[in-house]
Write a protein that holds these residues in place. Structure first.
Motif, PDB file in Angstrom:
ATOM      1  N   ALA A 131      66.940 -12.829  15.679  1.00 15.86           N
ATOM      2  CA  ALA A 131      65.898 -11.833  15.378  1.00 15.86           C
ATOM      3  C   ALA A 131      66.276 -10.986  14.171  1.00 15.86           C
ATOM      4  N   PHE A 132      67.548 -10.591  14.094  1.00 17.72           N
ATOM      5  CA  PHE A 132      68.003  -9.738  12.983  1.00 17.72           C
ATOM      6  C   PHE A 132      67.851 -10.438  11.640  1.00 17.72           C
ATOM      7  N   LEU A 133      68.290 -11.696  11.547  1.00 20.89           N
ATOM      8  CA  LEU A 133      68.244 -12.372  10.252  1.00 20.89           C
ATOM      9  C   LEU A 133      66.816 -12.763   9.872  1.00 20.89           C
ATOM     10  N   ILE A 134      65.971 -13.051  10.852  1.00 18.20           N
ATOM     11  CA  ILE A 134      64.561 -13.329  10.543  1.00 18.20           C
ATOM     12  C   ILE A 134      63.915 -12.103   9.902  1.00 18.20           C
ATOM     13  N   MET A 135      64.154 -10.919  10.494  1.00 22.82           N
ATOM     14  CA  MET A 135      63.570  -9.701   9.944  1.00 22.82           C
ATOM     15  C   MET A 135      64.204  -9.332   8.597  1.00 22.82           C
ATOM     16  N   THR A 136      65.505  -9.565   8.457  1.00 20.84           N
ATOM     17  CA  THR A 136      66.163  -9.276   7.181  1.00 20.84           C
ATOM     18  C   THR A 136      65.636 -10.186   6.086  1.00 20.84           C
ATOM     19  N   ASP A 137      65.430 -11.460   6.414  1.00 19.45           N
ATOM     20  CA  ASP A 137      64.891 -12.387   5.425  1.00 19.45           C
ATOM     21  C   ASP A 137      63.458 -12.026   5.060  1.00 19.45           C
ATOM     22  N   LEU A 138      62.690 -11.554   6.039  1.00 19.63           N
ATOM     23  CA  LEU A 138      61.326 -11.094   5.752  1.00 19.63           C
ATOM     24  C   LEU A 138      61.365  -9.931   4.763  1.00 19.63           C
ATOM     25  N   ALA A 139      62.286  -8.987   4.989  1.00 21.66           N
ATOM     26  CA  ALA A 139      62.419  -7.862   4.053  1.00 21.66           C
ATOM     27  C   ALA A 139      62.865  -8.351   2.675  1.00 21.66           C
ATOM     28  N   ALA A 140      63.731  -9.353   2.646  1.00 21.42           N
ATOM     29  CA  ALA A 140      64.253  -9.848   1.370  1.00 21.42           C
ATOM     30  C   ALA A 140      63.157 -10.430   0.490  1.00 21.42           C
ATOM     31  N   ARG A 141      62.141 -11.039   1.093  1.00 22.69           N
ATOM     32  CA  ARG A 141      61.104 -11.664   0.275  1.00 22.69           C
ATOM     33  C   ARG A 141      59.840 -10.822   0.131  1.00 22.69           C
ATOM     34  N   THR A 142      59.819  -9.643   0.744  1.00 23.94           N
ATOM     35  CA  THR A 142      58.629  -8.798   0.627  1.00 23.94           C
ATOM     36  C   THR A 142      58.906  -7.445  -0.027  1.00 23.94           C
ATOM     37  N   LEU A 143      60.144  -6.966  -0.020  1.00 20.21           N
ATOM     38  CA  LEU A 143      60.428  -5.635  -0.558  1.00 20.21           C
ATOM     39  C   LEU A 143      60.100  -5.536  -2.038  1.00 20.21           C
ATOM     40  N   MET A 144      60.411  -6.574  -2.807  1.00 23.07           N
ATOM     41  CA  MET A 144      60.188  -6.558  -4.255  1.00 23.07           C
ATOM     42  C   MET A 144      59.279  -7.710  -4.686  1.00 23.07           C
ATOM     43  N   SER A 145      58.336  -8.057  -3.823  1.00 23.93           N
ATOM     44  CA  SER A 145      57.430  -9.159  -4.112  1.00 23.93           C
ATOM     45  C   SER A 145      56.730  -8.952  -5.457  1.00 23.93           C
ATOM     46  N   PRO A 146      56.611 -10.003  -6.297  1.00 21.70           N
ATOM     47  CA  PRO A 146      56.927 -11.416  -6.028  1.00 21.70           C
ATOM     48  C   PRO A 146      58.383 -11.800  -6.224  1.00 21.70           C
ATOM     49  N   GLU A 147      59.246 -10.866  -6.674  1.00 18.92           N
ATOM     50  CA  GLU A 147      60.666 -11.179  -6.765  1.00 18.92           C
ATOM     51  C   GLU A 147      61.283 -11.211  -5.366  1.00 18.92           C
ATOM     52  N   GLU A 148      62.384 -11.956  -5.233  1.00 19.00           N
ATOM     53  CA  GLU A 148      63.029 -12.090  -3.931  1.00 19.00           C
ATOM     54  C   GLU A 148      64.468 -11.611  -4.010  1.00 19.00           C
ATOM     55  N   VAL A 149      64.858 -10.751  -3.074  1.00 19.74           N
ATOM     56  CA  VAL A 149      66.235 -10.257  -2.998  1.00 19.74           C
ATOM     57  C   VAL A 149      67.053 -11.230  -2.150  1.00 19.74           C
ATOM     58  N   PRO A 150      68.225 -11.677  -2.615  1.00 19.47           N
ATOM     59  CA  PRO A 150      69.069 -12.530  -1.764  1.00 19.47           C
ATOM     60  C   PRO A 150      69.371 -11.836  -0.437  1.00 19.47           C
TER      61      PRO A 150
END
Length: 333
Positions: free
Chosen positions: A292-311
């Motif tokens: 659950a933690f990594l799914i939510m972290t990955d969601l944040a990684a691809r939406t926080l700076m959309s369309p750019e993606e944070v590793p």
């Protein structure tokens, strides 16, 4: 009840991970697409083919891989902490992730194809196992291993291996190989396909099942080596076998996601607060919470700076670093 709650949390996180993005898809449509795949009569088609492709071929495999990677890292971290009897043990802190990254980067940069398609996972596994064995022996002095020696040996090994991986990257003359290698160093799940999911899923599921099967010996180690030996456990052989298993899991994970740190450190501590230290309950809880933690972290990684993606490895470090410092202060206070 806790395990059931964590399972619900995983489902909610996965639903959010599939539904959210540059093109939002209602959660009802997401479940409708999944039910339609199971049997066409279970859901009426109210979505466009483009949205179906986004959900089923782009986001769903990525979310599932994030869950597998998070579960594998959390379970591996909990096993390592029991094996070395140190709550600060973590695949990244002990240099295991760095060792796996050196193996993966070597394959990418040097274009090694000795074992065909499985060359990358094999190299990552070999690097992880070599790093773990090196840290274990460096940390032992006079047959004993202290927290300070373990952390220092792990940090030093991780730094050396990270420097080696960086050297391989900067000396590469192929920009494409350099870009691919950087992905392993930063950690990320971009470009996930269904073909990338099956091997880590099988390895993590099998590894977790094996760890559940040896929950009793893991519990015995918490009481100390002498007590475990007195109760009939061959500590050295058991540790060697479990180190190999953990290295296999970490190597396989790094082969598809790169270095993602601190998940294996944070999740076991949170789980022990929820269900206690008994590995029969703690291991399944760690797998669910890590997923659950990594799914939510990955969601944040691809939406926080959309369309750019944070590793995603950057975000887990931003969360895990402060937690690690708090944990050290708590243990010394």
């Amino acid at each position: 009840m806790v395990l059931a709650g964590l399972a619900v949390l995983v489902v909610l996180a996965a639903t959010a991970g599939v539904a959210a993005g540059s093109i939002s898809v209602p959660a009802g449509q997401v479940w409708g697409m999944l039910l339609h795949q199971v049997h066409p009569g279970l859901a009426e088609v109210t979505w466009t083919p483009v949205r179906e492709t986004i959900v089923l071929d782009v986001r769903l495999p990525r979310v599932l891989l994030a869950g597998v990677v998070g579960a594998g890292l959390a379970v591996s971290g909990m096993a390592l902490q029991a094996l070395v009897r140190n709550p600060l043990a973590d695949p990244m802190l002990l240099g295991v992730s760095s060792g796996a990254s050196v193996g993966a980067v070597s394959v990418l940069v040097l274009n090694i194809t000795v074992f065909g398609l499985v060359t990358l996972p094999v190299a990552a596994f070999a690097g992880a196992l070599a790093a773990l064995v090196a840290v274990y022996f460096l940390a032992r002095s006079g047959g004993r291993m202290t927290t300070i020696r373990l952390v220092l040996a792990g940090v030093a090994t991780a730094e050396v291996l990270s420097a080696l991986a960086s050297f391989l990257i900067v000396t590469s003359n192929d920009p494409h190989k350099t870009q691919s290698a950087l992905r392993w160093m930063l950690g990320g799940l971009a470009g996930t396909t269904w073909s990338m999911l099956w091997i880590p899923a099988v390895v993590v599921l099998a590894g977790t099942a094996v760890l559940l099967g040896v929950s009793r010996p893991l519990n015995l180690l918490l009481a100390g080596e002498e007590a475990a030996t007195a109760l009939g456990l061959d500590v050295h052989r058991f540790r060697a076998a479990l180190f190999t298993l953990v290295a296999l899991m970490i190597g396989t994970i790094v082969a598809v996601s790169g270095q993602i740190g601190f998940v294996g450190l944070i999740m076991p501590h949170v789980v022990r607060l929820l269900v206690g230290a008994d590995h029969r309950r703690a291991l399944p809880a760690a797998a669910l919470l890590g997923a659950a933690f990594l799914i939510m972290t990955d969601l944040a990684a691809r939406t926080l700076m959309s369309p750019e993606e944070v590793p995603v490895g950057i975000l887990t470090a931003l969360v895990g670093g402060p937690f690690f410092l708090w944990l050290m202060r708590r243990r010394t206070s």
